[in-house]
Design a protein around this motif. Structure first.
Motif, PDB file in Angstrom:
ATOM      1  N   MET A 132      -9.772   8.622 -10.808  1.00  0.00           N
ATOM      2  CA  MET A 132      -9.202   8.588  -9.454  1.00  0.00           C
ATOM      3  C   MET A 132     -10.050   7.674  -8.571  1.00  0.00           C
ATOM      4  SD  MET A 132      -8.396  11.799  -6.918  1.00  0.00           S
ATOM      5  CE  MET A 132      -7.724  11.541  -5.286  1.00  0.00           C
ATOM      6  N   HIS A 133      -9.383   6.846  -7.803  1.00  0.00           N
ATOM      7  CA  HIS A 133     -10.089   5.913  -6.936  1.00  0.00           C
ATOM      8  C   HIS A 133     -10.612   6.639  -5.691  1.00  0.00           C
ATOM      9  CE1 HIS A 133      -8.697   2.570  -9.359  1.00  0.00           C
ATOM     10  NE2 HIS A 133      -7.474   3.061  -9.306  1.00  0.00           N
ATOM     11  N   PRO A 134     -11.804   6.282  -5.221  1.00  0.00           N
ATOM     12  CA  PRO A 134     -12.416   7.008  -4.093  1.00  0.00           C
ATOM     13  C   PRO A 134     -11.683   6.794  -2.776  1.00  0.00           C
ATOM     14  CG  PRO A 134     -13.756   5.110  -4.712  1.00  0.00           C
ATOM     15  CD  PRO A 134     -12.694   5.240  -5.759  1.00  0.00           C
ATOM     16  N   ALA A 135     -11.534   7.894  -2.010  1.00  0.00           N
ATOM     17  CA  ALA A 135     -10.859   7.821  -0.713  1.00  0.00           C
ATOM     18  C   ALA A 135     -11.630   6.953   0.265  1.00  0.00           C
ATOM     19  CB  ALA A 135     -10.692   9.235  -0.148  1.00  0.00           C
ATOM     20  N   SER A 136     -12.959   6.910   0.133  1.00  0.00           N
ATOM     21  CA  SER A 136     -13.771   6.131   1.071  1.00  0.00           C
ATOM     22  C   SER A 136     -13.431   4.641   1.007  1.00  0.00           C
ATOM     23  CB  SER A 136     -15.258   6.342   0.778  1.00  0.00           C
ATOM     24  OG  SER A 136     -15.564   5.974  -0.555  1.00  0.00           O
ATOM     25  N   ASP A 137     -13.064   4.157  -0.165  1.00  0.00           N
ATOM     26  CA  ASP A 137     -12.679   2.748  -0.289  1.00  0.00           C
ATOM     27  C   ASP A 137     -11.379   2.481   0.473  1.00  0.00           C
ATOM     28  OD1 ASP A 137     -14.893   2.394  -1.832  1.00  0.00           O
ATOM     29  OD2 ASP A 137     -13.828   2.160  -3.734  1.00  0.00           O
ATOM     30  N   PHE A 138     -10.448   3.420   0.375  1.00  0.00           N
ATOM     31  CA  PHE A 138      -9.179   3.273   1.092  1.00  0.00           C
ATOM     32  C   PHE A 138      -9.412   3.261   2.600  1.00  0.00           C
ATOM     33  CE2 PHE A 138      -5.516   4.938   3.319  1.00  0.00           C
ATOM     34  CZ  PHE A 138      -4.447   4.261   2.752  1.00  0.00           C
ATOM     35  N   GLU A 139     -10.278   4.154   3.083  1.00  0.00           N
ATOM     36  CA  GLU A 139     -10.485   4.294   4.526  1.00  0.00           C
ATOM     37  C   GLU A 139     -11.012   3.007   5.164  1.00  0.00           C
ATOM     38  OE1 GLU A 139      -9.532   6.709   6.433  1.00  0.00           O
ATOM     39  OE2 GLU A 139      -8.704   7.739   4.685  1.00  0.00           O
ATOM     40  N   GLN A 140     -11.699   2.188   4.410  1.00  0.00           N
ATOM     41  CA  GLN A 140     -12.197   0.915   4.945  1.00  0.00           C
ATOM     42  C   GLN A 140     -11.053  -0.005   5.378  1.00  0.00           C
ATOM     43  OE1 GLN A 140     -14.943  -1.000   2.245  1.00  0.00           O
ATOM     44  NE2 GLN A 140     -15.948   0.929   1.724  1.00  0.00           N
ATOM     45  N   HIS A 141      -9.868   0.215   4.827  1.00  0.00           N
ATOM     46  CA  HIS A 141      -8.733  -0.668   5.108  1.00  0.00           C
ATOM     47  C   HIS A 141      -7.624   0.033   5.894  1.00  0.00           C
ATOM     48  CE1 HIS A 141     -10.610  -3.482   2.365  1.00  0.00           C
ATOM     49  NE2 HIS A 141     -10.648  -2.544   1.436  1.00  0.00           N
ATOM     50  N   ARG A 142      -7.838   1.266   6.303  1.00  0.00           N
ATOM     51  CA  ARG A 142      -6.779   2.024   6.972  1.00  0.00           C
ATOM     52  C   ARG A 142      -6.284   1.331   8.242  1.00  0.00           C
ATOM     53  NH1 ARG A 142      -4.576   7.128   7.217  1.00  0.00           N
ATOM     54  NH2 ARG A 142      -5.893   7.872   5.515  1.00  0.00           N
ATOM     55  N   SER A 143      -7.200   0.824   9.072  1.00  0.00           N
ATOM     56  CA  SER A 143      -6.786   0.225  10.336  1.00  0.00           C
ATOM     57  C   SER A 143      -5.930  -1.021  10.102  1.00  0.00           C
ATOM     58  CB  SER A 143      -7.995  -0.113  11.202  1.00  0.00           C
ATOM     59  OG  SER A 143      -8.820  -1.069  10.564  1.00  0.00           O
ATOM     60  N   ALA A 144      -6.266  -1.829   9.101  1.00  0.00           N
ATOM     61  CA  ALA A 144      -5.467  -3.019   8.800  1.00  0.00           C
ATOM     62  C   ALA A 144      -4.085  -2.628   8.290  1.00  0.00           C
ATOM     63  CB  ALA A 144      -6.180  -3.890   7.770  1.00  0.00           C
ATOM     64  N   LEU A 145      -4.031  -1.597   7.457  1.00  0.00           N
ATOM     65  CA  LEU A 145      -2.742  -1.132   6.939  1.00  0.00           C
ATOM     66  C   LEU A 145      -1.864  -0.601   8.065  1.00  0.00           C
ATOM     67  CD1 LEU A 145      -3.956   0.746   3.727  1.00  0.00           C
ATOM     68  CD2 LEU A 145      -3.226  -1.639   3.951  1.00  0.00           C
ATOM     69  N   PHE A 146      -2.471   0.172   8.968  1.00  0.00           N
ATOM     70  CA  PHE A 146      -1.711   0.676  10.116  1.00  0.00           C
ATOM     71  C   PHE A 146      -1.250  -0.480  10.993  1.00  0.00           C
ATOM     72  CE2 PHE A 146      -1.377   1.983  14.528  1.00  0.00           C
ATOM     73  CZ  PHE A 146      -0.512   3.061  14.446  1.00  0.00           C
ATOM     74  N   GLY A 147      -2.139  -1.468  11.197  1.00  0.00           N
ATOM     75  CA  GLY A 147      -1.782  -2.616  12.024  1.00  0.00           C
ATOM     76  C   GLY A 147      -0.580  -3.365  11.488  1.00  0.00           C
ATOM     77  N   LEU A 148      -0.518  -3.546  10.181  1.00  0.00           N
ATOM     78  CA  LEU A 148       0.635  -4.214   9.580  1.00  0.00           C
ATOM     79  C   LEU A 148       1.884  -3.349   9.719  1.00  0.00           C
ATOM     80  CD1 LEU A 148       2.006  -6.403   7.880  1.00  0.00           C
ATOM     81  CD2 LEU A 148       1.180  -5.206   5.821  1.00  0.00           C
ATOM     82  N   ALA A 149       1.769  -2.070   9.373  1.00  0.00           N
ATOM     83  CA  ALA A 149       2.933  -1.185   9.398  1.00  0.00           C
ATOM     84  C   ALA A 149       3.478  -1.008  10.820  1.00  0.00           C
ATOM     85  CB  ALA A 149       2.578   0.169   8.792  1.00  0.00           C
ATOM     86  N   TYR A 150       2.585  -0.870  11.797  1.00  0.00           N
ATOM     87  CA  TYR A 150       3.038  -0.687  13.175  1.00  0.00           C
ATOM     88  C   TYR A 150       3.753  -1.929  13.688  1.00  0.00           C
ATOM     89  CZ  TYR A 150       2.975  -0.103  18.215  1.00  0.00           C
ATOM     90  OH  TYR A 150       3.350  -0.049  19.537  1.00  0.00           O
ATOM     91  N   ARG A 151       3.205  -3.095  13.412  1.00  0.00           N
ATOM     92  CA  ARG A 151       3.849  -4.328  13.855  1.00  0.00           C
ATOM     93  C   ARG A 151       5.182  -4.546  13.139  1.00  0.00           C
ATOM     94  NH1 ARG A 151      -1.691  -5.191  14.153  1.00  0.00           N
ATOM     95  NH2 ARG A 151      -2.454  -6.436  15.923  1.00  0.00           N
ATOM     96  N   MET A 152       5.269  -4.131  11.884  1.00  0.00           N
ATOM     97  CA  MET A 152       6.516  -4.271  11.141  1.00  0.00           C
ATOM     98  C   MET A 152       7.592  -3.328  11.660  1.00  0.00           C
ATOM     99  SD  MET A 152       6.745  -6.452   8.479  1.00  0.00           S
ATOM    100  CE  MET A 152       7.856  -5.664   7.313  1.00  0.00           C
ATOM    101  N   LEU A 153       7.208  -2.092  11.962  1.00  0.00           N
ATOM    102  CA  LEU A 153       8.190  -1.053  12.256  1.00  0.00           C
ATOM    103  C   LEU A 153       8.355  -0.753  13.741  1.00  0.00           C
ATOM    104  CD1 LEU A 153       7.120   1.465   9.459  1.00  0.00           C
ATOM    105  CD2 LEU A 153       8.931  -0.268   9.352  1.00  0.00           C
ATOM    106  N   GLY A 154       7.337  -1.065  14.554  1.00  0.00           N
ATOM    107  CA  GLY A 154       7.405  -0.737  15.970  1.00  0.00           C
ATOM    108  C   GLY A 154       7.309   0.738  16.247  1.00  0.00           C
ATOM    109  N   SER A 155       6.805   1.511  15.303  1.00  0.00           N
ATOM    110  CA  SER A 155       6.689   2.959  15.458  1.00  0.00           C
ATOM    111  C   SER A 155       5.355   3.427  14.892  1.00  0.00           C
ATOM    112  CB  SER A 155       7.832   3.674  14.727  1.00  0.00           C
ATOM    113  OG  SER A 155       7.579   5.066  14.615  1.00  0.00           O
ATOM    114  N   ALA A 156       4.548   4.054  15.737  1.00  0.00           N
ATOM    115  CA  ALA A 156       3.256   4.561  15.275  1.00  0.00           C
ATOM    116  C   ALA A 156       3.446   5.719  14.296  1.00  0.00           C
ATOM    117  CB  ALA A 156       2.415   4.998  16.469  1.00  0.00           C
ATOM    118  N   HIS A 157       4.441   6.571  14.564  1.00  0.00           N
ATOM    119  CA  HIS A 157       4.675   7.706  13.661  1.00  0.00           C
ATOM    120  C   HIS A 157       5.087   7.220  12.271  1.00  0.00           C
ATOM    121  CE1 HIS A 157       5.079   9.855  17.570  1.00  0.00           C
ATOM    122  NE2 HIS A 157       4.525  10.827  16.879  1.00  0.00           N
TER     123      HIS A 157
END
Length: 281
Positions: free
Chosen positions: A1-26
């Motif tokens: 299983m891949h460590p969650a800490s590695d994922f968390e380093q990129h969470r803000s970038a992933l949210f930034g892409l998804a929010y700009r794509m969808l226009g919805s924070a939820h």
């Protein structure tokens, strides 16, 4: 299983892409959580984690936009993005523009593929070969999609950036003129062909169609003065990296208003009053 800490380093970038794509924070949060689940379930080695996660996120967003199209077509009145409170203005001009409410509204007019390519190239700085792999298309198609997106966005982009302090001062003056019912001052702060969009989602009172023209917008604000929820206090805060007017009934946020400026005049007004879209803080 891949460590969650590695994922968390990129969470803000992933949210930034998804929010700009969808226009919805939820919806963006849901996409990021789904990306994490897929990452956690992956058993094969991941050679380059961020591109892997951005690929998952972009594809999930494209799938979500396909199902969201019908819902937005049936939406009661104009559909506007979900505002996100930001503690301070965005750090850079590029980030400020790509997060701004006006920019998100323009992104909504692009096709999902155009939106994805534009964001991955212009905001997240990926090469065409990487974007083509992420979106399962060709480099040539990515270039064509970006060309169309740039043409559309450049046509709506202000010619000159407005300093944040000037933006806030103009917004405060406009809010005061609306509160005072000063028809002349309201009209004088708008370009002649200004537009206003209000999103109540069919849950609160809002204009069901965009309002066009400085005179019509001025009369609208004069007409609704004193008819809203009593005891609403107004504050200026940063929303999506730019100044916004927030109306509070006690501790409850009841509306958010933001403007797009052309020089020292307002060209577009965005009002979100749908309670499902308003932040709780």
């Amino acid at each position: 299983m891949h460590p969650a800490s590695d994922f968390e380093q990129h969470r803000s970038a992933l949210f930034g892409l998804a929010y700009r794509m969808l226009g919805s924070a939820h919806e963006a949060e849901d996409i990021v959580q789904e990306a994490y689940l897929r990452y956690a379930e992956e058993t094969a080695p991941i050679l380059s984690l961020k591109p892997y996660l951005m690929t998952i996120t972009a594809r999930l967003c494209l799938d979500t936009l396909k199902s969201a199209r019908v819902r937005r077509e049936e939406y009661a009145g104009p559909w506007l993005p979900e505002p996100v409170l930001t503690s301070t203005p965005a750090d850079t001009a590029i980030e400020a523009e790509s997060l701004s409410f006006a920019f998100l509204v323009v992104l909504e007019t692009l096709s999902p593929a155009e939106r994805a390519v534009f964001l991955l190239r212009e905001v997240f700085d990926y090469e065409y070969v990487d974007i083509a792999g992420m979106l399962e298309t060709t480099e040539a198609n990515c270039r064509q999609l970006l060309k169309r997106a740039r043409t559309h966005i450049d046509a709506r982009r202000p010619r000159f950036p407005i300093p944040e302090q000037r933006h806030q001062a103009l917004l405060s003056s406009f809010a005061q003129a609306c509160a005072d019912g000063d028809l002349h001052s309201i009209s004088a702060m708008l370009v002649r062909d200004a537009k206003m969009y209000s999103d109540g989602g069919g849950k609160v009172r809002a204009a069901l169609n965009p309002i066009h023209g400085a005179d019509a917008i001025s009369r609208f604000f004069l007409g609704v003065r004193g008819k809203g929820q009593p005891g609403v206090t107004v504050r200026i805060k940063s929303v999506n990296g730019q100044p916004a007017v927030l109306g509070y009934a006690g501790d409850q946020l009841v509306y958010m208003a933001q403007v797009r400026l052309e020089g020292d005049l307002i060209s577009e007004i965005y009002i979100v009053a749908n309670p499902d879209k308003l932040p709780s803080a």
